[in-house]
Enzyme design. Structure first.
Site, mmCIF file in Angstrom:
data_model
loop_
_atom_site.group_PDB
_atom_site.id
_atom_site.type_symbol
_atom_site.label_atom_id
_atom_site.label_comp_id
_atom_site.label_asym_id
_atom_site.label_seq_id
_atom_site.Cartn_x
_atom_site.Cartn_y
_atom_site.Cartn_z
ATOM 1 N N TYR A 198 0.816 -1.224 0.000
ATOM 2 C CA TYR A 198 0.000 0.000 0.000
ATOM 3 C C TYR A 198 0.847 1.271 0.000
ATOM 4 O O TYR A 198 0.315 2.370 -0.031
ATOM 5 C CB TYR A 198 -0.935 0.013 1.215
ATOM 6 C CG TYR A 198 -0.205 -0.156 2.540
ATOM 7 C CD1 TYR A 198 0.318 0.939 3.227
ATOM 8 C CD2 TYR A 198 -0.011 -1.424 3.076
ATOM 9 C CE1 TYR A 198 1.002 0.780 4.407
ATOM 10 C CE2 TYR A 198 0.671 -1.595 4.276
ATOM 11 C CZ TYR A 198 1.175 -0.490 4.929
ATOM 12 O OH TYR A 198 1.855 -0.658 6.100
ATOM 13 N N GLY A 199 2.168 1.112 0.019
ATOM 14 C CA GLY A 199 3.041 2.283 0.121
ATOM 15 C C GLY A 199 4.187 2.242 -0.854
ATOM 16 O O GLY A 199 3.998 2.108 -2.058
ATOM 17 N N SER A 200 5.405 2.342 -0.332
ATOM 18 C CA SER A 200 6.591 2.469 -1.184
ATOM 19 C C SER A 200 6.917 1.196 -1.953
ATOM 20 O O SER A 200 7.776 1.210 -2.835
ATOM 21 C CB SER A 200 7.799 2.903 -0.344
ATOM 22 O OG SER A 200 8.161 1.882 0.562
ATOM 23 N N LEU A 201 6.232 0.091 -1.667
ATOM 24 C CA LEU A 201 6.413 -1.142 -2.434
ATOM 25 C C LEU A 201 5.435 -1.231 -3.613
ATOM 26 O O LEU A 201 5.470 -2.181 -4.377
ATOM 27 C CB LEU A 201 6.250 -2.374 -1.534
ATOM 28 C CG LEU A 201 7.419 -2.643 -0.590
ATOM 29 C CD1 LEU A 201 7.025 -3.622 0.507
ATOM 30 C CD2 LEU A 201 8.630 -3.159 -1.356
ATOM 31 N N GLU A 211 11.208 -3.680 6.116
ATOM 32 C CA GLU A 211 10.058 -3.282 6.933
ATOM 33 C C GLU A 211 10.356 -3.342 8.434
ATOM 34 O O GLU A 211 9.489 -3.030 9.248
ATOM 35 C CB GLU A 211 8.848 -4.172 6.625
ATOM 36 C CG GLU A 211 8.364 -4.098 5.188
ATOM 37 C CD GLU A 211 7.564 -2.842 4.877
ATOM 38 O OE1 GLU A 211 7.473 -1.945 5.742
ATOM 39 O OE2 GLU A 211 7.033 -2.750 3.771
#
Length: 143
Positions: A9-12, A81
């Protein structure tokens, strides 16, 4: 044992720096997806997002990792993470299995999700920014 897909949901997510670093060339499929009963925050002091329990819908992608790269990719993502192990109080993010909805076929799939351990972040309550839309990609592109 079948590999478990990952909800990002983010930088991935595709188009961001950690997708390029950790996932590019290792993904068989990306599925537009949503995760319910969460709240999404941006942490400007860290430069990336966090999800915690809540009532919102979070937009993201289900990532199907090529089995030839699965173990090494999950290990590298866990390290990035700050996931040190199940129930480890020092985790920056806990890695949990949650039900995620694949938007294209409305199927529910169990995926790994990195869930923020805000108890270890004294700045979170005062400095994080709540993203009501539930879409970090949209939030970042609007800045």
């Amino acid at each position: 044992m079948k590999n478990i897909n990952v909800f990002v949901y983010g930088s991935l997510r595709d188009g961001f720096f950690n997708y390029e670093k950790y996932l590019a060339g290792k993904v068989l499929e990306k599925k537009t997806a949503k995760l319910e009963n969460m709240r999404l925050y941006h942490m400007p002091y860290k430069g990336y997002p966090a999800i915690i329990s809540g009532e919102d819908i979070i937009n993201g992608e289900i990532i199907v990792i090529d089995p030839n790269f699965y173990e090494e990719t999950i290990k590298a993502m866990d390290e990035m993470e700050g996931f040190k192990g199940k129930d480890n109080p020092e985790n920056e993010y806990d890695k949990i299995i949650l039900e995620v909805k694949n938007i294209s076929d409305n199927e529910i799939e169990k995926c790994f999700v990195y869930f923020y351990n805000k108890n270890n972040d004294q700045r979170f309550e005062k400095e994080s920014i709540y993203i009501q839309s539930g879409d970090w990609k949209k939030y970042m592109h609007s800045k």
